[in-house]
Structures are given as structure tokens and as C-alpha cells.
Design a protein around this motif. Structure first.
Motif, PDB file in Angstrom:
ATOM      1  N   GLN A 112     -37.738  40.919  -8.050  1.00 33.15           N
ATOM      2  CA  GLN A 112     -36.714  39.973  -8.515  1.00 33.15           C
ATOM      3  C   GLN A 112     -35.952  39.393  -7.323  1.00 33.15           C
ATOM      4  OE1 GLN A 112     -35.435  39.105 -11.698  1.00 33.15           O
ATOM      5  NE2 GLN A 112     -33.550  38.115 -10.997  1.00 33.15           N
ATOM      6  N   ALA A 113     -35.522  40.265  -6.410  1.00 35.15           N
ATOM      7  CA  ALA A 113     -34.751  39.822  -5.248  1.00 35.15           C
ATOM      8  C   ALA A 113     -35.562  38.885  -4.365  1.00 35.15           C
ATOM      9  CB  ALA A 113     -34.284  41.031  -4.437  1.00 35.15           C
ATOM     10  N   ALA A 114     -36.848  39.193  -4.178  1.00 34.91           N
ATOM     11  CA  ALA A 114     -37.712  38.352  -3.345  1.00 34.91           C
ATOM     12  C   ALA A 114     -37.878  36.973  -3.963  1.00 34.91           C
ATOM     13  CB  ALA A 114     -39.064  39.022  -3.158  1.00 34.91           C
ATOM     14  N   CYS A 115     -38.063  36.929  -5.266  1.00 30.18           N
ATOM     15  CA  CYS A 115     -38.210  35.653  -5.959  1.00 30.18           C
ATOM     16  C   CYS A 115     -36.934  34.829  -5.839  1.00 30.18           C
ATOM     17  CB  CYS A 115     -38.556  35.901  -7.425  1.00 30.18           C
ATOM     18  SG  CYS A 115     -38.708  34.401  -8.418  1.00 30.18           S
ATOM     19  N   MET A 116     -35.788  35.464  -6.013  1.00 32.74           N
ATOM     20  CA  MET A 116     -34.517  34.756  -5.888  1.00 32.74           C
ATOM     21  C   MET A 116     -34.355  34.197  -4.478  1.00 32.74           C
ATOM     22  SD  MET A 116     -33.017  34.793  -8.841  1.00 32.74           S
ATOM     23  CE  MET A 116     -31.289  34.394  -8.481  1.00 32.74           C
ATOM     24  N   ALA A 117     -34.711  35.006  -3.470  1.00 32.58           N
ATOM     25  CA  ALA A 117     -34.587  34.570  -2.076  1.00 32.58           C
ATOM     26  C   ALA A 117     -35.511  33.389  -1.788  1.00 32.58           C
ATOM     27  CB  ALA A 117     -34.889  35.731  -1.141  1.00 32.58           C
ATOM     28  N   GLU A 118     -36.715  33.447  -2.332  1.00 32.03           N
ATOM     29  CA  GLU A 118     -37.667  32.358  -2.136  1.00 32.03           C
ATOM     30  C   GLU A 118     -37.148  31.052  -2.729  1.00 32.03           C
ATOM     31  OE1 GLU A 118     -41.233  33.717  -3.915  1.00 32.03           O
ATOM     32  OE2 GLU A 118     -41.687  35.185  -2.324  1.00 32.03           O
ATOM     33  N   ASN A 119     -36.291  31.167  -3.722  1.00 30.56           N
ATOM     34  CA  ASN A 119     -35.718  29.991  -4.369  1.00 30.56           C
ATOM     35  C   ASN A 119     -34.318  29.668  -3.863  1.00 30.56           C
ATOM     36  OD1 ASN A 119     -37.494  28.925  -6.813  1.00 30.56           O
ATOM     37  ND2 ASN A 119     -37.777  31.151  -6.680  1.00 30.56           N
ATOM     38  N   GLY A 120     -33.938  30.304  -2.741  1.00 35.69           N
ATOM     39  CA  GLY A 120     -32.690  29.931  -2.085  1.00 35.69           C
ATOM     40  C   GLY A 120     -31.462  30.737  -2.444  1.00 35.69           C
ATOM     41  N   TRP A 121     -31.611  31.815  -3.206  1.00 38.31           N
ATOM     42  CA  TRP A 121     -30.459  32.627  -3.609  1.00 38.31           C
ATOM     43  C   TRP A 121     -30.612  34.052  -3.089  1.00 38.31           C
ATOM     44  CZ3 TRP A 121     -26.919  29.539  -5.661  1.00 38.31           C
ATOM     45  CH2 TRP A 121     -27.332  28.416  -6.377  1.00 38.31           C
ATOM     46  N   ARG A 122     -29.621  34.533  -2.387  1.00 41.34           N
ATOM     47  CA  ARG A 122     -29.630  35.919  -1.908  1.00 41.34           C
ATOM     48  C   ARG A 122     -28.503  36.677  -2.603  1.00 41.34           C
ATOM     49  NH1 ARG A 122     -33.154  37.021   1.940  1.00 41.34           N
ATOM     50  NH2 ARG A 122     -34.108  35.288   3.104  1.00 41.34           N
ATOM     51  N   GLU A 123     -28.897  37.613  -3.456  1.00 41.53           N
ATOM     52  CA  GLU A 123     -27.918  38.389  -4.201  1.00 41.53           C
ATOM     53  C   GLU A 123     -27.533  39.638  -3.427  1.00 41.53           C
ATOM     54  OE1 GLU A 123     -28.867  37.297  -8.826  1.00 41.53           O
ATOM     55  OE2 GLU A 123     -30.011  38.938  -7.917  1.00 41.53           O
ATOM     56  N   GLN A 124     -26.224  39.918  -3.397  1.00 40.21           N
ATOM     57  CA  GLN A 124     -25.739  41.144  -2.777  1.00 40.21           C
ATOM     58  C   GLN A 124     -25.607  42.212  -3.873  1.00 40.21           C
ATOM     59  OE1 GLN A 124     -23.565  38.095  -1.932  1.00 40.21           O
ATOM     60  NE2 GLN A 124     -25.376  37.808  -0.654  1.00 40.21           N
ATOM     61  N   THR A 125     -26.066  43.401  -3.581  1.00 40.41           N
ATOM     62  CA  THR A 125     -25.998  44.485  -4.551  1.00 40.41           C
ATOM     63  C   THR A 125     -25.517  45.764  -3.894  1.00 40.41           C
ATOM     64  OG1 THR A 125     -28.295  45.176  -4.146  1.00 40.41           O
ATOM     65  CG2 THR A 125     -27.934  43.536  -5.897  1.00 40.41           C
ATOM     66  N   ARG A 126     -25.091  46.691  -4.722  1.00 41.28           N
ATOM     67  CA  ARG A 126     -24.842  48.051  -4.246  1.00 41.28           C
ATOM     68  C   ARG A 126     -25.523  48.993  -5.231  1.00 41.28           C
ATOM     69  NH1 ARG A 126     -18.932  50.510  -5.796  1.00 41.28           N
ATOM     70  NH2 ARG A 126     -18.709  49.628  -7.889  1.00 41.28           N
ATOM     71  N   LYS A 127     -25.927  50.142  -4.722  1.00 42.12           N
ATOM     72  CA  LYS A 127     -26.608  51.113  -5.562  1.00 42.12           C
ATOM     73  C   LYS A 127     -25.627  52.201  -5.967  1.00 42.12           C
ATOM     74  CE  LYS A 127     -31.129  53.281  -5.978  1.00 42.12           C
ATOM     75  NZ  LYS A 127     -32.383  53.613  -5.275  1.00 42.12           N
ATOM     76  N   LEU A 128     -25.475  52.394  -7.251  1.00 49.75           N
ATOM     77  CA  LEU A 128     -24.551  53.380  -7.775  1.00 49.75           C
ATOM     78  C   LEU A 128     -25.191  54.765  -7.790  1.00 49.75           C
ATOM     79  CD1 LEU A 128     -23.258  51.195 -10.740  1.00 49.75           C
ATOM     80  CD2 LEU A 128     -22.034  51.700  -8.608  1.00 49.75           C
ATOM     81  N   SER A 129     -24.379  55.771  -8.012  1.00 53.17           N
ATOM     82  CA  SER A 129     -24.873  57.147  -7.938  1.00 53.17           C
ATOM     83  C   SER A 129     -25.881  57.486  -9.028  1.00 53.17           C
ATOM     84  CB  SER A 129     -23.696  58.133  -8.000  1.00 53.17           C
ATOM     85  OG  SER A 129     -22.946  57.944  -9.189  1.00 53.17           O
ATOM     86  N   ASN A 130     -25.905  56.707 -10.114  1.00 58.84           N
ATOM     87  CA  ASN A 130     -26.900  56.957 -11.156  1.00 58.84           C
ATOM     88  C   ASN A 130     -28.202  56.202 -10.896  1.00 58.84           C
ATOM     89  OD1 ASN A 130     -26.071  54.361 -11.715  1.00 58.84           O
ATOM     90  ND2 ASN A 130     -25.392  54.771 -13.811  1.00 58.84           N
ATOM     91  N   GLY A 131     -28.296  55.567  -9.713  1.00 61.30           N
ATOM     92  CA  GLY A 131     -29.525  54.904  -9.321  1.00 61.30           C
ATOM     93  C   GLY A 131     -29.636  53.455  -9.714  1.00 61.30           C
ATOM     94  N   LEU A 132     -28.635  52.921 -10.416  1.00 61.02           N
ATOM     95  CA  LEU A 132     -28.666  51.531 -10.858  1.00 61.02           C
ATOM     96  C   LEU A 132     -28.094  50.605  -9.804  1.00 61.02           C
ATOM     97  CD1 LEU A 132     -27.417  51.958 -14.540  1.00 61.02           C
ATOM     98  CD2 LEU A 132     -29.784  51.681 -13.758  1.00 61.02           C
ATOM     99  N   TYR A 133     -28.705  49.437  -9.682  1.00 62.33           N
ATOM    100  CA  TYR A 133     -28.171  48.415  -8.794  1.00 62.33           C
ATOM    101  C   TYR A 133     -27.115  47.603  -9.529  1.00 62.33           C
ATOM    102  CZ  TYR A 133     -31.635  49.099  -5.124  1.00 62.33           C
ATOM    103  OH  TYR A 133     -32.386  49.631  -4.104  1.00 62.33           O
TER     104      TYR A 133
END
Length: 242
Positions: A112-133
Motif C-alpha cells: 500500500q505504501a509503495a503504491c501511494m509513493a509511486e502516485n506522489g503521496w508519502r504517508e507517515q505512520t507509527r507502529k503501536l504496541s499491538n502491531g498495528l500501523y
């Protein structure tokens, strides 16, 4: 807690949004939540959607469940003819092991992140302790209605066949193992396990505390902590921590 800044230097403010996921609900909802958090859309306070695109209707009756079990949920999706081969392979592995692996979730997230980047959008995320972004920002920051629509359309397109199904079910697996249909009840179950609220605390009390003005000021615990945010994200709620 240091909150991530958006591309133009503003702090990302998380609004209360029962959304089935800032930690990736269905793509359009995820995009709407993020843009609302960044002040680019009107607040989505008190809206709610079924979990991550699962066909479970709009019921939130106390104790109602999305499915009898995760295994039944896997079967529900495997019966669909709309799955991509990637999604089908992941769910077939999950059917054998009883759960979607962290590796498959990471792969869906990366695709998902790679596709977004290829289309000009870079999403910032953090990973929570339960493993979810948890999505915290996007570069560039959409500044017009046309850019907002473009971002949301790209998010929807990039999730098709990649993360829309896998990440939604993984969110349930990690944050809502009881498969409760009510996101507030789900969050409260987690908050109780983390000793953030007492045993008498209810989903309706959490809903009322959050819905007064769309912020976390009505809460008696630190909503910005990883423990609290993991509970909210696992339940599909985005809560204002600003």
C-alpha cells in the motif's frame, strides 16, 4: 508525547472518529480520518462504519458480534470471488494457522505504501504496541478540495487487492479478538485489560466522554499513551490527543 508534524509544520491532531480504523480502515474511511485529523475535512465526530469493509451491517447492539470466530470470518472472505490472488493466499495461510501473520500484514502495508509513493503521496505512520500501523500524516499535505479528492481516490485504488481486506481483518485480530460489533465496547475491553479504566466502565461512558466536543478531555486517563492509542486503533477509533 511528541506528536508528528505534517509537511507544513503543523501538529497532527487526532479527532474522535469511530471509523473502523485509523490503523487502516477501508481506504476511503482511512483517508477521510487522516485528512480530518489534519484539519482538511470537517470533523467526522460520532460517525461509524462496519469493521474495515466486512459485511456486518450497522448494528452496534451490546454484545453483538461481527462473526462467530476468526475462522468463520476467514471463510466468509474466502467465499468471495472478488479477492486478489495476494489476498486469497494470505487468507488461506491464515485459515491453516488460525491467524494472519505479522509478515503478511507487513507485506500488505508495504505494498500500500509503495503504491501511494509511486502516485506522489508519502504517508507517515507509527507502529503501536499491538502491531498495528497508525497513519499520522501525509506528504505533500493536500491543500485544495481537488487534492483531497485525489489523495482519497489514490488511497482507495492502492488498497484494492492489497490492504483493504488484509489490514482490516488483521486489525480485528489484534485489537478486537472477541469480534465485538461495537467499537466503544471493543476499546473499553482493551482499556480494562490495560488497567486504564475500572471494571464498571462501559462503552457508552467512553462514547459520551469522547463525543462532547470531539476531544479526549472527558477521559480520566492519558489518551496519548501507546496503551490507550493501541486500544483506540484496535477498535477503529481515532481520538483527539491535542
Amino acid at each position: 508525547m511528541n506528536r508528528p508534524a505534517s509537511a507544513d509544520g503543523r501538529k497532527t491532531i487526532m479527532t474522535i472518529t469511530p471509523s473502523s480504523s485509523t490503523a487502516r480502515p477501508t481506504a476511503l474511511r482511512r483517508a477521510a480520518v487522516l485528512l480530518s485529523c489534519m484539519g482538511l475535512l470537517a470533523s467526522l465526530t460520532a460517525c461509524s462504519t462496519p469493521w474495515g469493509g466486512t459485511d456486518v451491517g450497522d448494528t452496534q447492539a451490546s454484545g453483538a458480534r461481527i462473526a462467530p470466530s476468526m475462522d468463520a470470518l476467514f471463510d466468509q472472505y474466502l467465499a468471495k470471488d472478488t479477492l486478489s490472488q495476494f489476498e486469497r493466499d494470505v487468507l488461506q495461510r491464515a485459515k491453516k494457522t488460525g491467524r494472519i501473520s505479522a509478515e503478511d500484514y507487513e507485506t500488505a502495508h508495504d505494498k500500500q505504501a509503495a503504491c501511494m509513493a509511486e502516485n506522489g503521496w508519502r504517508e507517515q505512520t507509527r507502529k503501536l504496541s499491538n502491531g498495528l500501523y497508525q497513519t499520522t500524516g501525509v506528504t505533500p499535505v493536500p491543500s485544495t478540495d481537488a487534492e483531497v479528492n485525489k489523495y482519497m481516490e489514490t488511497s482507495n485504488t492502492c488498497s484494492e487487492g492489497v490492504s483493504k481486506v488484509i489490514e482490516s481483518i488483521y486489525q480485528l485480530q489484534q485489537g478486537n479478538p472477541g469480534l465485538l460489533a461495537d467499537p466503544y465496547e471493543t476499546a473499553v475491553e482493551c482499556l480494562k485489560k490495560g488497567n486504564l479504566v475500572d471494571k464498571a466502565y462501559t462503552g457508552r461512558k467512553l462514547e459520551n466522554a469522547l463525543s462532547k466536543d470531539g476531544t479526549s478531555k472527558g477521559l480520566t486517563f492519558d489518551a496519548s499513551s501507546d496503551a490507550a492509542q493501541s486500544c483506540f486503533a484496535g477498535a477503529g477509533l481515532a481520538v483527539n490527543i491535542g
